[in-house]
Motif scaffolding. Structure first.
Motif, PDB file in Angstrom:
ATOM      1  N   LEU A 121       0.822  -1.208   0.000  1.00 23.99           N
ATOM      2  CA  LEU A 121       0.000   0.000   0.000  1.00 23.99           C
ATOM      3  C   LEU A 121       0.859   1.262   0.000  1.00 23.99           C
ATOM      4  O   LEU A 121       0.594   2.203  -0.758  1.00 23.99           O
ATOM      5  N   PHE A 122       1.902   1.280   0.843  1.00 22.50           N
ATOM      6  CA  PHE A 122       2.751   2.475   0.851  1.00 22.50           C
ATOM      7  C   PHE A 122       3.585   2.579  -0.434  1.00 22.50           C
ATOM      8  O   PHE A 122       3.877   3.675  -0.900  1.00 22.50           O
ATOM      9  N   VAL A 123       3.965   1.440  -0.991  1.00 24.75           N
ATOM     10  CA  VAL A 123       4.697   1.482  -2.266  1.00 24.75           C
ATOM     11  C   VAL A 123       3.793   2.078  -3.353  1.00 24.75           C
ATOM     12  O   VAL A 123       4.202   2.956  -4.117  1.00 24.75           O
ATOM     13  N   LEU A 124       2.542   1.626  -3.376  1.00 27.53           N
ATOM     14  CA  LEU A 124       1.580   2.141  -4.361  1.00 27.53           C
ATOM     15  C   LEU A 124       1.397   3.647  -4.196  1.00 27.53           C
ATOM     16  O   LEU A 124       1.432   4.402  -5.173  1.00 27.53           O
ATOM     17  N   MET A 125       1.246   4.080  -2.943  1.00 21.40           N
ATOM     18  CA  MET A 125       1.066   5.503  -2.696  1.00 21.40           C
ATOM     19  C   MET A 125       2.272   6.297  -3.194  1.00 21.40           C
ATOM     20  O   MET A 125       2.122   7.305  -3.896  1.00 21.40           O
ATOM     21  N   GLY A 126       3.479   5.824  -2.858  1.00 24.03           N
ATOM     22  CA  GLY A 126       4.691   6.529  -3.279  1.00 24.03           C
ATOM     23  C   GLY A 126       4.801   6.624  -4.794  1.00 24.03           C
ATOM     24  O   GLY A 126       5.135   7.677  -5.337  1.00 24.03           O
ATOM     25  N   LEU A 127       4.474   5.542  -5.493  1.00 24.72           N
ATOM     26  CA  LEU A 127       4.597   5.550  -6.953  1.00 24.72           C
ATOM     27  C   LEU A 127       3.549   6.461  -7.578  1.00 24.72           C
ATOM     28  O   LEU A 127       3.836   7.185  -8.534  1.00 24.72           O
ATOM     29  N   LEU A 128       2.345   6.443  -7.036  1.00 21.01           N
ATOM     30  CA  LEU A 128       1.295   7.314  -7.576  1.00 21.01           C
ATOM     31  C   LEU A 128       1.656   8.775  -7.380  1.00 21.01           C
ATOM     32  O   LEU A 128       1.459   9.613  -8.268  1.00 21.01           O
ATOM     33  N   VAL A 129       2.210   9.081  -6.201  1.00 21.68           N
ATOM     34  CA  VAL A 129       2.596  10.461  -5.932  1.00 21.68           C
ATOM     35  C   VAL A 129       3.731  10.882  -6.859  1.00 21.68           C
ATOM     36  O   VAL A 129       3.755  11.993  -7.382  1.00 21.68           O
ATOM     37  N   SER A 130       4.678   9.950  -7.084  1.00 14.04           N
ATOM     38  CA  SER A 130       5.817  10.298  -7.941  1.00 14.04           C
ATOM     39  C   SER A 130       5.377  10.598  -9.366  1.00 14.04           C
ATOM     40  O   SER A 130       5.933  11.465 -10.023  1.00 14.04           O
ATOM     41  N   ILE A 131       4.372   9.869  -9.838  1.00 10.86           N
ATOM     42  CA  ILE A 131       3.991  10.005 -11.241  1.00 10.86           C
ATOM     43  C   ILE A 131       3.132  11.246 -11.468  1.00 10.86           C
ATOM     44  O   ILE A 131       3.010  11.731 -12.590  1.00 10.86           O
TER      45      ILE A 131
ATOM     46  N   GLY B  54      -3.984   6.412   2.248  1.00  4.56           N
ATOM     47  CA  GLY B  54      -2.985   7.230   1.562  1.00  4.56           C
ATOM     48  C   GLY B  54      -2.889   6.871   0.089  1.00  4.56           C
ATOM     49  O   GLY B  54      -2.834   7.755  -0.773  1.00  4.56           O
ATOM     50  N   ALA B  55      -2.868   5.575  -0.201  1.00  5.47           N
ATOM     51  CA  ALA B  55      -2.787   5.148  -1.601  1.00  5.47           C
ATOM     52  C   ALA B  55      -4.027   5.603  -2.360  1.00  5.47           C
ATOM     53  O   ALA B  55      -3.935   6.057  -3.504  1.00  5.47           O
ATOM     54  N   PHE B  56      -5.173   5.524  -1.714  1.00 10.71           N
ATOM     55  CA  PHE B  56      -6.409   5.963  -2.353  1.00 10.71           C
ATOM     56  C   PHE B  56      -6.370   7.473  -2.617  1.00 10.71           C
ATOM     57  O   PHE B  56      -6.733   7.940  -3.704  1.00 10.71           O
ATOM     58  N   GLY B  57      -5.884   8.229  -1.623  1.00 12.04           N
ATOM     59  CA  GLY B  57      -5.748   9.680  -1.800  1.00 12.04           C
ATOM     60  C   GLY B  57      -4.816  10.003  -2.957  1.00 12.04           C
ATOM     61  O   GLY B  57      -5.098  10.873  -3.790  1.00 12.04           O
ATOM     62  N   ALA B  58      -3.692   9.281  -2.992  1.00 11.72           N
ATOM     63  CA  ALA B  58      -2.729   9.508  -4.067  1.00 11.72           C
ATOM     64  C   ALA B  58      -3.351   9.168  -5.422  1.00 11.72           C
ATOM     65  O   ALA B  58      -3.099   9.840  -6.428  1.00 11.72           O
ATOM     66  N   LEU B  59      -4.188   8.140  -5.435  1.00  9.38           N
ATOM     67  CA  LEU B  59      -4.878   7.761  -6.673  1.00  9.38           C
ATOM     68  C   LEU B  59      -5.804   8.891  -7.131  1.00  9.38           C
ATOM     69  O   LEU B  59      -5.832   9.249  -8.313  1.00  9.38           O
ATOM     70  N   LEU B  60      -6.532   9.493  -6.174  1.00  8.72           N
ATOM     71  CA  LEU B  60      -7.420  10.608  -6.526  1.00  8.72           C
ATOM     72  C   LEU B  60      -6.622  11.770  -7.119  1.00  8.72           C
ATOM     73  O   LEU B  60      -7.018  12.356  -8.129  1.00  8.72           O
ATOM     74  N   ILE B  61      -5.474  12.084  -6.485  1.00  5.43           N
ATOM     75  CA  ILE B  61      -4.644  13.184  -6.989  1.00  5.43           C
ATOM     76  C   ILE B  61      -4.185  12.884  -8.412  1.00  5.43           C
ATOM     77  O   ILE B  61      -4.271  13.727  -9.314  1.00  5.43           O
ATOM     78  N   ALA B  62      -3.700  11.641  -8.606  1.00  2.00           N
ATOM     79  CA  ALA B  62      -3.211  11.274  -9.937  1.00  2.00           C
ATOM     80  C   ALA B  62      -4.334  11.341 -10.965  1.00  2.00           C
ATOM     81  O   ALA B  62      -4.121  11.766 -12.100  1.00  2.00           O
ATOM     82  N   LEU B  63      -5.541  10.938 -10.568  1.00  2.00           N
ATOM     83  CA  LEU B  63      -6.674  10.997 -11.490  1.00  2.00           C
ATOM     84  C   LEU B  63      -7.012  12.442 -11.834  1.00  2.00           C
ATOM     85  O   LEU B  63      -7.225  12.793 -12.996  1.00  2.00           O
ATOM     86  N   MET B  64      -7.022  13.313 -10.810  1.00  2.00           N
ATOM     87  CA  MET B  64      -7.371  14.716 -11.052  1.00  2.00           C
ATOM     88  C   MET B  64      -6.352  15.387 -11.959  1.00  2.00           C
ATOM     89  O   MET B  64      -6.668  16.289 -12.709  1.00  2.00           O
ATOM     90  N   ARG B  65      -5.091  14.940 -11.847  1.00  2.00           N
ATOM     91  CA  ARG B  65      -4.054  15.540 -12.679  1.00  2.00           C
ATOM     92  C   ARG B  65      -3.914  14.836 -14.012  1.00  2.00           C
ATOM     93  O   ARG B  65      -2.971  15.113 -14.749  1.00  2.00           O
ATOM     94  N   ARG B  66      -4.765  13.883 -14.271  1.00  2.00           N
ATOM     95  CA  ARG B  66      -4.727  13.114 -15.502  1.00  2.00           C
ATOM     96  C   ARG B  66      -3.336  12.543 -15.770  1.00  2.00           C
ATOM     97  O   ARG B  66      -2.824  12.602 -16.885  1.00  2.00           O
ATOM     98  N   SER B  67      -2.708  11.992 -14.722  1.00  2.00           N
ATOM     99  CA  SER B  67      -1.357  11.443 -14.911  1.00  2.00           C
ATOM    100  C   SER B  67      -1.378   9.959 -15.229  1.00  2.00           C
ATOM    101  O   SER B  67      -0.328   9.339 -15.306  1.00  2.00           O
ATOM    102  N   LEU B  68      -2.544   9.364 -15.354  1.00  2.00           N
ATOM    103  CA  LEU B  68      -2.576   7.907 -15.446  1.00  2.00           C
ATOM    104  C   LEU B  68      -2.912   7.384 -16.841  1.00  2.00           C
ATOM    105  O   LEU B  68      -3.142   6.195 -17.017  1.00  2.00           O
ATOM    106  N   GLY B  69      -2.925   8.262 -17.834  1.00  2.00           N
ATOM    107  CA  GLY B  69      -3.287   7.812 -19.179  1.00  2.00           C
ATOM    108  C   GLY B  69      -2.216   6.933 -19.808  1.00  2.00           C
ATOM    109  O   GLY B  69      -1.152   6.695 -19.240  1.00  2.00           O
ATOM    110  N   LYS B  70      -2.480   6.453 -20.998  1.00  3.72           N
ATOM    111  CA  LYS B  70      -1.529   5.701 -21.824  1.00  3.72           C
ATOM    112  C   LYS B  70      -0.885   4.534 -21.088  1.00  3.72           C
ATOM    113  O   LYS B  70       0.332   4.341 -21.131  1.00  3.72           O
ATOM    114  N   GLY B  71      -1.692   3.773 -20.385  1.00  2.81           N
ATOM    115  CA  GLY B  71      -1.166   2.567 -19.739  1.00  2.81           C
ATOM    116  C   GLY B  71      -0.313   2.839 -18.518  1.00  2.81           C
ATOM    117  O   GLY B  71       0.284   1.931 -17.964  1.00  2.81           O
TER     118      GLY B  71
END
Lengths: 188, 442
Positions: B68-78, B263-280
């Motif tokens: 979970l913390f690894v996922l959060m860190g990677l989502l935040v980084s991206i 935290g991972a869920f929060g980071a996911l929301l941020i990444a979604l709002m910033r549209r950082s998750l496109g293209k695979g």
């Protein structure tokens, strides 16, 4: 984020079992996401709706054990198992054959251990299957244990197989010790 | 053979196997299996313990924190959160001498509160801070050294994967360890910042590139400026995440696992709002989470077997008697221990050192009357110094490979880290001497 190392590996250097290993790993990957969703749902349910989800902690605990074995084969195939290559690099400058020998030794020991684990785990799995074993708290939350015991057997057998199948590739290439330029592969 | 001789032999074989490039998890399992078999002369027992460690070794709720913390860190980084934090720190701290260096430390401190892996910080800030510092006339050695040096904050300030690993091995509360890391982490950040300002003032040759700077003085610089509102916008996501994770943990609302999930869920929301998750990219992040977590978890499975073997063989007891007979007091033991950890840090990665040392050292430390939470902070700090020491310093390698610039040598980055190592050693001595630095908030 590092760039995906797999996209850069030429086909000839790929591990023969990469595809099936990645399929197993993908199940584990989706499972992690599912646990996150469950944990969040539990927190929201408990704090805002006064309706906690029973068994999230128990299920997540067991799941971590299963996820490791689902990912194991892929970690072995893509050479991401943590190792120290300090001495290997040193040896590699003098004798490429020495490095190959050590890499093969590594694969043999790894294959032996995980094959043994799969063999030991098989009897536990069949016991669990025939005795209809459950874990959890009786009457509150319980799940059958055999799928988890089965995943351990499948995962370690696949891991052992990946070690064995990596040996021909190791014998062919000399010198390189694996993705030393892949820092995330080196653990934390 | 005596317990001690046997224990020494087994640990020696482990170190040799690891040095020969055997996968560390495999080496730990092999030594664990062989150890139980030989010491007890009982193959059945070895088989039983092997299976128990494999099936139950990581099947515990706290281990779910790791993915979970690894996922959060990677989502935040991206999702460029690190870059935004640095930009704000840059604008705020530009007027200070060595301001960009201080800004790197400050941004790392904040970023550390949403990531548990030092190398994630190193990778993010190499891309963000190094080019900016070089553009403003800092020496590359100093810029890269600052990024590598301040990346260790990622492990001191919770969440921290090393704290989780230590907590598991030493059977200590991970929540308490997280809280214990807060003051030493901030202390480390402050010492880094003060050191950079002093270097900029008293030894500017170390920090700035005089030629490049005089060129800068002649030409007009276009500086980034931000309005107050823009700064707030850039800081809101990370501030919200930090508040959620640290506030939730410290306030006792969440267990560490829940903090990780939320935290991972929060980071996911941020990444979604910033549209950082496109293209695979979303799948890439998930895939990376799986493989990073697996490499750590398999090590923990193996380490749980190894540490069971050590206690079956009576090794910790035997070593602690030896240490006592040698007339070493608690602080003599501590000095010896830190020395060994620092030496291992030169050739091994952080988690391996923890896996090899903690099962042996924690019982001894407890018998000397150390609080194991305090001992954990000391251990993690000492282990983290290994990220920056040659020949094997993984933070430095991360900076080097992220930078991908052949004109900057690994040696020059190691050289840039030396002042930071000095600062870490100073903080380590302080944390050893004043246990309340780590225990005050618990």
């Amino acid at each position: 984020m590092q760039s995906d190392p797999q996209t850069e590996t030429p086909a000839s250097q790929r591990h023969p079992l990469e595809f099936p290993a990645n399929v197993l790993a993908s199940v584990g990957t989706v499972w992690i996401f599912l646990i996150m969703a469950l944990v969040v749902a539990d927190v929201i349910g408990r704090d805002f709706l006064d309706r906690p989800i029973t068994g999230v902690a128990e299920f997540s605990s067991r799941s971590v054990g299963a996820i490791v074995f689902l990912q194991l084969a892929a970690a072995i195939c893509s050479n991401r198992m943590t190792r120290s290559d300090f001495l290997l690099n040193f040896i590699g400058k003098r004798s490429a054959k020495g490095v190959v020998a050590l890499n093969v030794f590594n694969a043999v020991v790894g294959a032996g251990l995980f094959a043994a684990l799969a063999w030991i785990g098989w009897s536990e799995f069949s016991n669990s299957w025939t005795s209809n074993e459950f874990y959890g708290v009786q009457g509150v939350y319980s799940v059958q244990a055999w799928p988890f015991r089965g995943l351990l057997v499948a995962g370690s057998a696949a891991g052992a197989l990946c070690y064995v199948m990596s040996i021909p590739g190791l014998l062919k290439k000399t010198g390189s010790t694996g993705p030393a330029d892949d820092p995330l592969g080196g653990g934390v | 053979m005596s317990d001690l001789g046997m224990g020494g032999l087994l640990i020696g074989i482990l170190v040799i196997l690891v040095l020969l490039g055997i996968h560390i998890g495999v080496a730990l399992l092999a030594v664990g299996f062989g150890g139980v078999w030989l010491v007890r002369d009982n193959l059945d027992m070895a088989i039983k313990l092997f299976y128990m460690s494999a099936y139950n070794g990581v099947a515990d709720y706290v281990f779910a924190t790791i993915p979970l913390f690894v996922l959060m860190g990677l989502l935040v980084s991206i999702s460029n959160v690190g870059k935004d934090t640095f930009t704000v720190a840059e604008v705020l701290l530009r007027k200070l001498q060595g301001g960009l260096g201080v800004a790197t430390v400050a941004a790392n401190t904040v970023f550390a509160a949403v990531t548990g892996v030092s190398i994630a910080s190193a990778a993010v800030f190499t891309r963000v801070a190094v080019p900016e510092m070089v553009k403003h006339g800092y020496r590359t050695t100093f810029a890269t050294g600052t990024v590598a040096g301040s990346s260790v904050l990622g492990m001191m300030i919770p969440p921290s994967l090393l704290m989780i690993i230590y907590g598991v091995l030493a059977e200590q509360s991970i929540g308490k360890l997280f809280v214990a890391g807060v003051i030493p982490g901030f202390l480390l950040a402050i010492v880094f910042a003060v050191m950079i300002m002093m270097m900029a003032r008293f030894t500017p040759g170390q920090v700035f590139d005089p030629q490049h700077q005089s060129q800068l003085l002649r030409g007009r610089q276009i500086e980034v400026t931000l309005t107050g509102l823009q700064m707030v916008n850039k800081l809101v996501p990370i501030a919200a995440l930090v508040a959620l994770v640290l506030g939730g943990l410290y306030g006792g609302f969440f267990t560490p696992t829940e903090a990780g999930g939320v935290g991972a869920f929060g980071a996911l929301l941020i990444a979604l709002m910033r549209r950082s998750l496109g293209k695979g990219k979303f799948w890439q992040v998930l895939h990376e989470t799986g493989s990073v977590s697996c490499t750590i978890l398999i090590l923990l499975v193996a380490a749980s077997f190894y540490s069971r073997m050590l206690s079956v063989a009576g090794v910790p007891v035997a070593i602690s008697e030896l240490v006592r007979d040698a007339g070493l007091g608690p602080y003599g033991f501590l000095t010896l221990y830190i020395g060994i950890v620092l030496l291992l840090g030169m050739i091994l990665d952080s988690s391996s050192i923890l896996l090899i040392m903690t099962p042996v050292a924690a019982p001894i430390a407890a018998s000397f009357g150390f609080d194991l939470i305090h001992f954990g902070v000391i251990t993690v700090l000492a282990v983290e110094m290994g990220l920056l020491t040659p020949p094997f310093g993984i933070s430095v390698f991360t900076v080097k490979s992220t930078l991908n610039d052949p004109s900057i040598s690994v040696e020059s980055i190691f050289a840039g880290c030396i002042p930071f190592l000095g600062a870490m050693l100073a903080v380590l001595v302080l944390v050893c001497a004043f246990p309340w630095l780590s225990l005050a908030l618990i």
